[in-house]
Write an enzyme that holds these catalytic residues in place. Structure first.
Site, short mmCIF file in Angstrom:
data_model
loop_
_atom_site.label_atom_id
_atom_site.label_comp_id
_atom_site.label_asym_id
_atom_site.label_seq_id
_atom_site.Cartn_x
_atom_site.Cartn_y
_atom_site.Cartn_z
N LYS A 293 0.86 -1.19 0.00
CA LYS A 293 0.00 0.00 0.00
C LYS A 293 0.90 1.24 0.00
CE LYS A 293 -4.28 1.47 2.23
NZ LYS A 293 -5.40 0.98 3.04
N GLU A 379 -19.25 -5.70 10.25
CA GLU A 379 -20.23 -4.98 11.07
C GLU A 379 -21.29 -5.91 11.62
OE1 GLU A 379 -19.10 -3.99 8.10
OE2 GLU A 379 -18.17 -2.03 8.48
N ARG A 407 -24.98 -2.27 7.37
CA ARG A 407 -24.61 -3.68 7.17
C ARG A 407 -25.08 -4.57 8.31
NH1 ARG A 407 -20.06 -5.10 3.71
NH2 ARG A 407 -21.04 -4.37 1.80
#
Ligand SMILES: Cc1ncc(C[n+]2csc(CCOP(=O)(O)OP(=O)(O)O)c2C)c(N)n1
Length: 646
Positions: A293, A379, A407
């Site tokens: 990343k 979640e 969610r």
């Protein structure tokens, strides 16, 4: 508009790429050159717009390779979350607008079907890409017709997003259906924060093994079918077979052929693997790609979050151009208050779904690591886990953004509300959020939380109110309770020395006036006050009240306001079906309308509002001070000159 005149990188080869098909004519070495220029262009663009930088930089080579090998938009390239899509946008006929990313009327920071045929499936919430790719594969095989044609489906999903249940639900289904489908696991050992959980350790074990575990075909001796880098003689073949025995078994047991791990920054690995798979794959394939990343931009690589999200910045120094803040952020106030309560009460614990920094729980995690749980991008699990923590005698604070709590809604209903468990929902990023746009707007939680029997729902009007609400939630053991607060900094109000407990279901009067009462729920109170000031200059002094609670409603206060004013206007940062709807229901049930009360409800309009600054978005929503003023004048029948009626 961002400054379009800043220094641009020199990109001679990229300048010749007008669409992905132009990549087909290039050699591997030229594609590497395109990748290098694409990286510079991405850095340059994000330096003027701000936004998601690290994830895009990590997939530059992958983006070039996928577009060089596959035939988009006929082949459906689906980016999970899609915060890494900026290089993809540059290659897919949107380079001319790339410096409008995330701004009003500009490009979205995510993939969006309405923006381009190269974005076959929009995203911004994570872990949907495999389901979407599977849907496209099945539609193709069933003869579905779309203008671009239906070719291959390729999902690119990060290791963080792979930890969510949906990704596994999709793989389980895909393995069962056995359709040709490509899933690229972009493994950078990062989510926003370092990824957590057993999957992350499993992936680490995979790349501790020798590189290049191969498809089943390799095991059967079909090495000659493999691209050049795989034909490096006996040692490589032996390693491949050895690797196969241990690697990817999780994915293979779900019905995928597993290939990897391969270096996602090396086009000499990516291109032959993708070409071979494109030519030969028959069922679902998972390609495990290792990337970094923030790759190729030192300040991003060095940052704690690997440049996950950034403000505008100086390309040379990497220094971000942040405007200094005058007041503490709501997120920070919540995080600090929770730590104070946790110091006094060892039953208080906290749950975040992969957002320890975003929800302000980082400090809690540092101080009380055994009571702070980052469950990963999960979640649904996080909510049920919190429910059982409550059932087990703890006092869990479940801190989620409004948009991501969506969610976990069934879990809120089924596991928390029906069982009347005292989970404290700290709902961050309530209301319109700005540059992330419609996918991230916290528009629905007032509606979907107030619907639930026994749920207490509060909204903080300012940061001092938030302090009281954290305390009130901590003390509330009878059942579930939620409090919402927006993104960004507070109003700059004086902070209380000590929090006090709010009486459940009681609002507060802010100012007493006549003719019209403005009843605010949440942080529009600031705009309401401004509107009231402008109105007093016109001889109208409205009454102002802060509801504090959308559930239970302060019936007494509301009926009193209704009885003593010609008009009542509610205002909230949420969609229809929330606070105003409950107030209207109360007034209707009590027969107040029969007596002729003029009632108006200001809610978010029934549209998805595109990205812009929060102020601009609220203007589009018709909810700024001037529009509140106009609403008052309108309901009282006072003519507004030269102003459109709100
Ligand atoms: C359902 C959901 N929860 C939380 C988020 C916030 N979020 C955006 S990106 C991200 C991390 C994704 O990590 P990964 O998939 O590994 O991609 P990377 O950024 O590392 O490339 C998170 C948690 C989200 N987009 N969707």
């Amino acid at each position: 508009m961002p400054d379009q005149t800043t220094d641009r990188p020199n990109t001679p080869l990229l300048d010749q790429i007008n669409r992905p098909a132009d990549l087909k004519a290039l050699s591997n070495a030229q594609l590497a050159q395109v990748a290098s220029e694409l990286r510079s262009e991405t850095i340059s663009a994000v330096s003027v717009t701000g936004g998601h930088l690290g994830a895009g930089l990590g997939v530059v080579e992958l983006t070039v390779a996928l577009h060089a090998v596959f035939d988009t938009p006929r082949d459906k390239l689906i980016w999970d979350v899609s915060h890494q899509c900026y290089p993809h946008k540059i290659l897919t006929e949107r380079r001319d607008r790339i410096r409008t990313l995330r701004t009003k009327d500009g490009l979205s920071g995510f993939t969006k079907r309405s923006e381009s045929p190269y974005d076959p499936f929009g995203a911004a919430h994570s872990s949907t890409s495999i389901s979407a790719a599977l849907g496209f594969s099945v539609a193709r095989d069933l003869g579905g017709v779309v203008p671009e044609g239906n070719g291959d489906a390729i999902a690119v999903i990060g290791d963080g997003s792979m930890s969510a249940g949906m990704a596994f639900e999709a793989m389980n289904n895909a393995g069962h259906l056995g359709k040709r489908l490509f899933v690229i696991l972009n493994d950078n050992e990062m989510s926003i924060a370092p990824p957590v959980g057993a999957l992350s350790s499993y992936l680490s074990r995979l790349y501790a093994e020798e590189p290049f575990q191969e498809l089943k075909a390799a095991a059967k001796g079909a090495v000659s079918l493999l691209p050049e880098p795989f034909r490096e003689g006996a040692k490589r073949a032996k390693d491949m077979l050895k690797g196969m025995a241990v690697g990817g078994t999780l994915f293979e047991s779900l019905g995928f052929s597993y290939l990897g791990p391969i270096d996602g920054h090396d086009l000499d690995q990516l291109l032959p693997v993708l070409r071979t798979l494109k030519a030969r794959a028959t069922g679902p394939v998972l390609i495990h790609v290792l990337t970094k990343k923030g790759k190729g931009y030192a300040p991003a690589e060095a940052a704690r979050d690997k440049g996950h999200a950034t403000a505008k910045f100086d390309v040379v120094t990497g220094k971000q151009k942040k405007t200094p803040s005058n007041a503490p952020s709501y997120t920070g106030v919540f995080g600090d208050e929770l730590v104070k309560h946790a110091a006094k009460d060892d039953k208080i614990c906290a749950v975040t779904a992969a957002m320890p920094d975003g929800t302000g729980l980082n400090l809690f995690a540092e101080r009380y690591p055994s009571r702070c749980f980052d469950v990963g991008i999960a979640e649904q699990h996080g909510v049920t886990f919190a429910a059982a923590l409550a059932a087990g005698g703890m006092k869990p604070f479940c801190a989620m953004y409004s948009t991501f709590l969506q969610r976990g809604y069934d879990q809120v209903v089924h596991d928390v509300a029906i069982q009347r468990l005292p989970v404290r929902f700290a709902i961050d990023r309530a209301g319109l959020v700005g540059a992330d746009g419609a996918t991230h707007a916290g528009s629905y939680d007032i509606g979907f939380m107030t619907n639930l029997p026994g749920m207490v729902v509060m909204a903080a009007a300012d940061e001092a109110e938030l302090v009281h609400m954290v305390a009130t939630a901590a003390a509330h053991d009878d059942g579930p309770i939620a409090f919402r607060y927006p993104r960004g900094e507070g109003e700059g109000v004086e902070m209380p020395d000590e929090p006090h407990l709010l009486e459940i279901g009681k609002g507060r009067m802010i100012q007493t006036g006549s003719r019209v009462a403005l009843l605010s729920f949440g942080t529009r109170l600031g705009e309401v006050r401004k509107a009231a000031e402008a109105l007093s200059a016109k001889g109208i002094t409205p009454t102002i009240a802060d509801a504090r609670f959308a559930k239970p409603l302060d019936r007494e206060m509301i009926l009193d306001l209704a009885a003593n004013h010609e008009a009542l206007i509610t205002i909230e940062e949420g969609a229809v079906g929330g606070f105003g709807s409950h107030v209207a229901q109360l007034l209707a049930d009590e027969g107040v309308f029969d007596a002729g009360l003029k009632y108006r409800s200001m809610v978010l309009p029934d549209i998805f509002i595109d990205q812009a600054s929060p102020e601009d978005m609220y203007r589009v929503a018709g909810m700024d001070a001037a529009q509140i003023e106009a609403k008052v004048l309108d309901v009282l029948g006072v003519a507004t000159i030269g102003e459109k009626r709100a």
